[in-house]
Design an enzyme around this catalytic site. Structure first.
Site, mmCIF file in Angstrom:
data_model
loop_
_atom_site.group_PDB
_atom_site.id
_atom_site.type_symbol
_atom_site.label_atom_id
_atom_site.label_comp_id
_atom_site.label_asym_id
_atom_site.label_seq_id
_atom_site.Cartn_x
_atom_site.Cartn_y
_atom_site.Cartn_z
ATOM 1 N N SER A 97 0.829 -1.202 0.000
ATOM 2 C CA SER A 97 0.000 0.000 0.000
ATOM 3 C C SER A 97 0.873 1.266 0.000
ATOM 4 O O SER A 97 1.678 1.462 -0.916
ATOM 5 C CB SER A 97 -0.956 -0.035 1.195
ATOM 6 O OG SER A 97 -1.988 0.902 1.047
ATOM 7 N N ASP A 229 -9.590 -5.304 -4.558
ATOM 8 C CA ASP A 229 -9.009 -4.326 -3.633
ATOM 9 C C ASP A 229 -9.914 -3.103 -3.585
ATOM 10 O O ASP A 229 -10.047 -2.377 -4.565
ATOM 11 C CB ASP A 229 -7.601 -3.938 -4.118
ATOM 12 C CG ASP A 229 -6.834 -3.110 -3.100
ATOM 13 O OD1 ASP A 229 -7.457 -2.298 -2.392
ATOM 14 O OD2 ASP A 229 -5.605 -3.269 -3.022
ATOM 15 N N HIS A 258 -7.429 -5.828 -0.192
ATOM 16 C CA HIS A 258 -6.249 -4.982 -0.012
ATOM 17 C C HIS A 258 -5.249 -5.612 0.958
ATOM 18 O O HIS A 258 -4.050 -5.633 0.695
ATOM 19 C CB HIS A 258 -6.690 -3.607 0.503
ATOM 20 C CG HIS A 258 -5.597 -2.602 0.569
ATOM 21 N ND1 HIS A 258 -4.934 -2.144 -0.559
ATOM 22 C CD2 HIS A 258 -5.031 -1.951 1.623
ATOM 23 C CE1 HIS A 258 -4.021 -1.261 -0.208
ATOM 24 N NE2 HIS A 258 -4.052 -1.132 1.113
#
Length: 278
Positions: A97, A229, A258
């Site tokens: 991320s 995601d 995610h």
């Protein structure tokens, strides 16, 4: 606990496990978490004989809760402070991320020019740019990130419960197996950090354009992303990043959320190992 002090006086906490002679794997966590988010991977690769390193980003976890410097330039500089302190070479940098943006910025600005990086991994990562602009029509509108800032400022504790309980791990999907301990661990890590760092971090991960970084990276780079995601949409991230990289490999994971390194650790770890050894 182990810390390194950056040039601007910030204490960065880090974990450094395994033989000093082994190949180092450096893990970069997502927003607003800590190095603890990688515990599964750290233990897995430690058992495989690697040296594993993970640090808490400034303002996060056990690192100094400074009020400023919460941007990708400082994040990358903080990374190189850790890397140079430990004199890491032939390293594989793995970022999830926001940590994926940190990896891209570090590798392009420091790691690759210094010859310290062997490979890189961008997992569910924010590059090249999350924000919707005229030149990035597939991004998310600024109102989405303004909403995150408002939720954080209004009730950070509630926000840090709702996010992992819902879209982060896909627990809001029909038939999902919800894990209360996973939600609690996410909340614990988030609340360890500073509200100002996390507030500013939203701008860092949403508005930083990593296009030039990606074009500069020449080391083999593995781009991993779930097609479900809900935090970093694959169309605005991995699909574009893989085209900008000179030596990138994209793998799309069907129905993965995610937080795939937690929910599907066995598959993620196996694929990471294959990439690292390949």
């Amino acid at each position: 606990m182990s810390f390194v002090t950056t040039q601007d006086g910030v204490e960065i906490f880090f974990k450094d496990w395994g033989p000093k002679s082994a190949q180092p794997l450096v893990f970069h966590h997502g927003w607003p978490l800590t190095a603890d988010d990688w515990d599964n991977q750290l233990l897995f690769f430690l058992a495989k004989g690697y040296r594993v390193i993970a640090h808490d980003r400034r303002g996060h976890g056990r690192s100094s809760q400074v009020w400023d410097g919460h941007d990708m330039d400082h994040y990358a500089a903080d990374t190189t402070a850790v890397v140079e302190h430990l004199d890491l070479r032939n390293a594989v940098h793995i970022g999830h991320s926001t940590g994926g943006g940190q990896v891209a910025h570090y590798v392009a600005r420091y790691g690759q020019p210094q010859g310290r990086v062997a490979k890189a991994v961008l997992m569910s990562a924010v590059p090249p740019l999350m924000l919707k602009t005229a030149s990035n029509p597939g991004g998310l509108p600024i109102e989405v990130f303004d909403g995150l800032r408002k939720a954080l400022a209004d009730n950070r504790s509630q926000f840090y419960w709702d996010l992992p309980a819902g879209p982060f791990y896909g627990f809001n999907r029909e038939g999902a197996k919800v894990s209360e301990p996973v939600i609690n661990n996410w909340w614990r890590q988030g609340m360890m950090g500073g509200a100002k760092a996390h507030y500013d971090g939203i701008k860092a991960f949403s508005e930083t354009d990593f296009t030039d970084d990606l074009r500069l990276i020449e080391v083999p780079t593995f781009v991993m992303h779930g097609d479900d995601d809900q935090i970093v949409p694959i169309g605005a991230a991995a699909l574009l990043s893989s085209k900008l990289l000179k030596n990138g490999t994209l793998k799309v994971y069907e129905k993965f959320p995610h937080g795939m390194a937690t929910t599907h650790a066995d598959i993620v770890n196996a694929d990471l190992l294959a990439f690292i050894t390949g």
